[in-house]
Design a protein around this motif. Structure first.
Motif, PDB file in Angstrom:
ATOM      1  N   ARG A  33      -5.313  15.752 -18.678  1.00  0.00           N
ATOM      2  CA  ARG A  33      -4.066  15.151 -19.183  1.00  0.00           C
ATOM      3  C   ARG A  33      -3.118  16.231 -19.674  1.00  0.00           C
ATOM      4  N   TRP A  34      -3.700  17.244 -20.340  1.00  0.00           N
ATOM      5  CA  TRP A  34      -2.872  18.340 -20.859  1.00  0.00           C
ATOM      6  C   TRP A  34      -2.220  19.125 -19.722  1.00  0.00           C
ATOM      7  N   LEU A  37       0.663  17.260 -18.463  1.00  0.00           N
ATOM      8  CA  LEU A  37       1.782  17.411 -19.409  1.00  0.00           C
ATOM      9  C   LEU A  37       2.417  18.789 -19.279  1.00  0.00           C
TER      10      LEU A  37
END
Lengths: 180, 150
Positions: A33-34, A37
């Protein structure tokens, strides 16, 4: 009680373990997820840079503006986006019809002096009269291409408006965004 | 305005923390000249915007205290919440396990096998086969667990 808790050793049972060894603590789900992002953030960085180069944050093509209204007697080149604590120049050109008897007059609103931080005006006016929410400057002038330059350096960010007028002619004004 | 200088200092600190987080973890012991340039440049450029033309000692003292408070707040938040800790530092990442490189992790973290092997040599390990697990820690260090001898 307080003293006891201070002297209590940590058991270590709270720490996650794998095969009786302390787990590495890798969280690939979070990391994925990071990374996603991060890609978005890098795209945003690219957009910010493009916007900056184009002048959306001042000092570029988009920031440059020109005011030329019929019956105003002046043409004004200014920056519609200014940067706080950064110098810029506003140029006012007197059109031939605004030069009378070898003299040109210009009313400058107070916002140019205060909010847009006028540092100096070139050439030096022969006379300055304060009042009516601004300053009226008189310059000795002849012929065409009579330019007056005002050096600006706004101290604080914000949305500012200014107005300029040759006495007896139509007033011109515009808004300036001062970015931090 | 005094409030503006305090806000500028806070913004500068949090923005720099954010940028360093996004730029990525680099193995701490293996900072190349490029990383040194990055660190000095980021610091210098942030300073220019944060200090502006207010070069008084009182401004310096207040901004330093502001940054200290901002840092204390972040550290407190990190200790209080594991979510914040994960967001600020990330999680440890396995780079090499059981003789196989985690190529996706390596690529995303912009770490080359040479970076891992530099740490390995530091610990007297010569080949990837000598390593059981290589981990990129939250602080950017690479820790190695050597293979147990049969």
């Amino acid at each position: 009680m307080e003293k006891q808790s201070l002297t209590n050793p940590i058991s270590g049972d709270e720490v996650p373990k794998v095969d009786n060894a302390v787990a590495v603590g890798e969280d690939l789900e979070f990391q994925e997820r990071w990374w996603k992002l991060e890609r978005l953030i890098w795209s945003l960085f690219a957009l910010i840079l493009i916007a900056d180069v184009l002048g959306f944050f001042g000092r570029g093509w988009f920031a440059k503006a020109r005011l030329l209204e019929p019956d105003s007697g002046i043409a004004v080149n200014y920056e519609r986006v200014e940067r706080a604590s950064t110098p810029s120049i506003m140029t006012i050109r007197f059109l031939p019809e605004s030069i009378v008897n070898g003299s040109a007059q210009l009313f400058v609103s107070n916002s140019i002096v205060k909010q847009l931080g006028a540092q100096r005006i070139a050439p030096q006016p022969e006379r300055s009269i304060i009042g009516d929410g601004g300053i009226t400057y008189s310059f000795a002038a002849s012929g065409s291409d009579a330019d007056v330059q005002i050096a600006l350096e706004p101290s604080f960010p914000g949305y500012r408006e200014f107005s300029l007028q040759v006495p007896g002619k139509k007033s011109v004004g515009a808004h300036v965004v001062v970015v931090p | 305005m005094a409030l503006a200088t305090v806000l500028r200092a806070l913004f500068g600190y949090f923005f720099l923390v954010f940028i360093v987080r996004v730029v990525g973890r680099r193995p701490g012991k293996q900072l190349t000249p490029f990383e040194f340039v990055l660190i000095f440049f980021l610091g210098g450029l942030t300073l220019t915007g944060v200090v502006g033309n207010e070069v008084s000692l009182s401004n310096a003292v207040c901004q330093i205290i502001t940054i200290a408070c901002g840092h204390y707040f972040l550290v407190w938040l990190r200790a209080k919440s594991s979510r914040t800790a994960r967001l600020l530092d990330g999680t440890p990442l396995i780079l090499l396990e059981g003789g196989a490189w985690r190529s996706r992790t390596m690529k995303r973290e912009r770490i080359a096998p040479e970076d891992v092997m530099a740490t390995a040599r530091d610990q007297g390990l010569r080949t990837p086969a000598d390593i059981d697990t290589a981990i990129l820690e939250r602080n950017g260090e690479i820790s190695l667990i050597p293979k147990k001898e049969e």
